[in-house]
Structure formats: structure tokens, C-alpha cells
Write a protein that holds these residues in place. Structure first.
Motif, short mmCIF file in Angstrom:
data_model
loop_
_atom_site.label_atom_id
_atom_site.label_comp_id
_atom_site.label_asym_id
_atom_site.label_seq_id
_atom_site.Cartn_x
_atom_site.Cartn_y
_atom_site.Cartn_z
N ALA A 1 -2.40 3.01 20.83
CA ALA A 1 -3.69 3.41 20.29
C ALA A 1 -3.71 4.91 20.06
O ALA A 1 -2.99 5.67 20.70
CB ALA A 1 -4.80 3.02 21.26
N ARG B 1 -7.06 -3.43 13.53
CA ARG B 1 -5.90 -2.57 13.24
C ARG B 1 -5.17 -3.03 11.98
O ARG B 1 -4.55 -2.24 11.28
CB ARG B 1 -4.94 -2.55 14.43
CG ARG B 1 -5.54 -2.00 15.71
CD ARG B 1 -4.51 -1.88 16.81
NE ARG B 1 -3.56 -0.81 16.53
CZ ARG B 1 -3.75 0.47 16.83
NH1 ARG B 1 -4.87 0.84 17.43
NH2 ARG B 1 -2.85 1.38 16.56
N TYR B 2 -5.19 -4.33 11.71
CA TYR B 2 -4.48 -4.89 10.56
C TYR B 2 -5.42 -5.70 9.68
O TYR B 2 -5.26 -6.91 9.52
CB TYR B 2 -3.31 -5.76 11.03
CG TYR B 2 -2.28 -5.00 11.80
CD1 TYR B 2 -1.42 -4.11 11.16
CD2 TYR B 2 -2.16 -5.14 13.18
CE1 TYR B 2 -0.47 -3.39 11.86
CE2 TYR B 2 -1.21 -4.42 13.89
CZ TYR B 2 -0.37 -3.55 13.24
OH TYR B 2 0.55 -2.83 13.94
N ILE C 1 2.15 -3.93 17.75
CA ILE C 1 0.90 -3.19 17.87
C ILE C 1 1.25 -1.81 18.37
O ILE C 1 1.68 -1.65 19.51
CB ILE C 1 -0.06 -3.87 18.85
CG1 ILE C 1 -0.18 -5.36 18.52
CG2 ILE C 1 -1.42 -3.21 18.82
CD1 ILE C 1 -0.67 -5.62 17.13
N THR D 1 -7.74 0.84 22.24
CA THR D 1 -8.28 -0.37 21.67
C THR D 1 -9.40 -0.91 22.54
O THR D 1 -10.43 -1.37 22.05
CB THR D 1 -7.16 -1.42 21.54
OG1 THR D 1 -6.15 -0.91 20.69
CG2 THR D 1 -7.70 -2.71 20.96
#
Length: 322
Positions: free
Chosen positions: A41, A233-234, A38, A47
Motif C-alpha cells: 500500500a 486497486r484494480y 497486490i 488498504t
């Protein structure tokens, strides 16, 4: 339902190639299974700021798992590129059965050890990314040197194996099946079995530690307790019905933090600036339920902190089993 996008180097950093070259200079970096770290941010927001706190659910996570079945709208293999499933020279390749009826036969790598000696403690380590590769194994050397039997399992849909990738749900069944295989290996002490994992493996380690009393302690490294934020995010990794919030809740340790069934040490690299808010909330909720939780920030980033994090996990496991 977002379209499932193909793997691209811009989306995933290569765990083994990068980690091996930076952390383990004597390890060839040619083997490079992808990982799913990850990233920090964006500067404009974090996040935690972009998403409200996931609600705390009632009920025990293990009990809720028995009632819930994920609804996969897009069935297929894990999203990462992979290399052939060939065990490193220092490991033995074994099989374990997983799936609802044991219909899957998956590969795991186990450290070589004298199975006739007295019982040894064991670590089930869950690799980063959605594929297992040779470069993951050198990271296990500190555990082996400390006297642990180590198993790294591959999971459904990885490395060309059977099974459908679900993203943090059905894979937990595989983790539990692998732990059952590990605890029944000759010479393994089932009372001293621990779980750890990095990145995606850290997330799965959290969920597994809420699903069984089998582990003496858990040490998730750079895991993500909030599936809402992860899949934001994914989104290309979403295979389930994302209109159903239960799908996200059942993948979020933060929603069931009261369900941890062993002491827990959560670790992350100082450069992972997105991590502290959600991990702090996870720890707060778990402690309120009487769970023994530590949170540790170590120098480095998603990769460079790994050696120190593994060493910390060893000390933590020793302290719990003392």
C-alpha cells in the motif's frame, strides 16, 4: 462502470519471468504469463485504513453461491497476456468440463505419475495471475518430490479459451470442476486432496475452500480476502455490476469466514505490508466459528517468499493428514 483497460507491465508484474529468474535459476525465464500481485500500500495509508471492514454476512457461502448469479456487464476474456497452452515436459495436459452445464472444456496440467501404484495424496494448485504459463510448473516440484499428484488448472477466458472472465466468481465453478476431475484420476486418494494457490490463485483457493467439503486442507498464499479493496486497486478488472455490493461480498472470503470447510493456513511475505490486517480479521472471524486457522508471515515479498510458503504448505498438509 470503469472502462476495462488493456494489460500494461506497470499494472502487473510477470510472475513466471520474475519468479523463475529469482527463485529457480535453472529455469528459463522466457515464458512469462502475467500475474496480479497486490503491491504494498502507498506510504500515506494502508488498504485496511482506506476501507472499512467488510461486514460479516449470515448464511453459508456454499448455499449463497447456489442462489447468486453474477451480473457481468462487460463480457470477454481474462485480462492478461498469455502464451500458447502447451504442457511442460514434466506434465500431462488433460481437459476438464466446467460451466453451469459443462459447456466449457478447459485445459489442466497434471504431474506424471504411476497410476497403478497405491493411492496418492493430491494438490490442486491455482496459479497466480489470469493466465497459465510454463514457468508456473517448476514451482510445483516440491509437491511432486513429496509424493503428491499435482494439478494446475487453467480457468475460463484464460490463454485464449472460451468463457467470460468474471473476477473471483464464476472461476470458482471452474476450480470445483477441476477438483472433481482430479479426485477421479486413477491413483488419487480423494480423502487426501488439498488446495493451494498463489496471489489470485490464493484468493480463489479461499473461496473454493468455503464452497465444498472436498478438500482436506487449504493453503492460500498471498490471497486477498477483501474484494472491495482488491478492485479498488484494480478497477480495470471489474466486469460485474459494481453498483451492487453483493457482487463484492460474494467475492470476499472475509464476508463469509465462518464458511470454511477445512483447516486453513494463510501465508504471506513479510514485505506484503498490506496483508496482515485483513488476514488477521479473516482468521478471527473463522476461529470464532470453530475453523482451524493458522496465519504465517514468511521472509520475503510477493514472489521471493513462495518457496518457503510451498514448503510450509507441504508440512501443513502432512500434519492435517497424519
Amino acid at each position: 462502470m470503469p472502462e476495462v483497460k488493456a494489460y500494461s507491465p506497470t499494472r502487473r508484474t510477470l510472475l513466471t519471468g520474475f519468479a523463475a529468474s529469482v527463485l529457480l535459476p535453472n529455469v528459463a525465464a522466457a515464458a512469462s504469463p502475467p500475474a496480479a500481485p497486490i503491491p504494498p500500500a502507498p506510504a500515506a495509508s494502508s488498504t485496511a485504513e482506506a476501507h472499512p471492514e467488510p461486514i460479516q454476512m449470515s448464511g453459508d457461502y456454499a448455499h449463497e453461491r447456489r442462489k447468486f448469479r453474477t451480473d457481468l456487464l462487460n463480457k470477454g476474456p481474462a485480462p492478461d497476456n498469455y502464451e500458447p497452452l502447451v504442457a511442460p515436459p514434466e506434465a500431462e495436459q488433460i481437459l476438464y468440463k466446467a460451466g453451469y452445464g459443462g459447456e466449457l472444456e478447459l485445459v489442466a496440467w497434471v504431474s506424471r505419475y504411476d497410476r497403478k501404484t497405491r493411492s496418492r495424496p493430491a494438490v490442486l494448485f491455482l496459479h497466480g495471475g489470469n493466465a497459465i504459463g510454463q514457468g508456473h510448473w517448476p514451482l510445483m516440484k516440491p509437491y511432486i518430490d513429496a509424493g503428491y499428484v499435482v494439478m494446475i488448472p487453467s480457468l475460463r477466458g484464460e490463454n485464449g479459451q472460451k468463457g467470460n472472465f468474471s473476477g473471483f466468481y464464476d472461476e470458482v465453478f471452474d476450480v470445483l470442476a477441476a477438483s472433481d476431475r482430479l479426485r477421479h484420476l486413477p491413483g488419487v486418494d480423494p480423502q487426501r486432496m488439498f488446495i493451494a494457490g498463489h496471489s489470485i490463485g490464493g484468493t480463489l483457493a479461499m473461496l473454493a475452500a468455503m464452497s465444498t467439503k472436498r478438500f482436506r486442507a487449504a493453503a492460500p498464499i498471498s490471497g486477498v480476502p477483501d474484494a472491495f479493496a482488491f478492485f479498488d486497486r484494480y478497477p480495470q478488472d471489474i466486469r460485474f455490476d459494481d453498483r451492487n455490493p453483493r457482487e463484492f461480498q460474494m467475492r470476499s472470503a472475509i464476508c463469509y469466514a465462518h464458511s470454511f470447510k477445512c483447516p486453513l493456513k494463510l501465508m504471506y511475505g513479510a514485505a506484503e505490508t498490506h496483508a496482515p490486517p485483513r488476514l488477521a480479521l479473516l482468521a478471527k472471524r473463522a476461529r470464532a466459528a470453530g475453523v482451524d486457522v493458522e496465519v504465517a508471515e514468511l521472509p520475503g515479498n510477493h514472489f521471493s517468499a513462495i518457496p518457503a510458503e510451498i514448503e510450509q504448505s507441504i508440512q501443513f498438509f502432512k500434519s492435517v493428514a497424519a
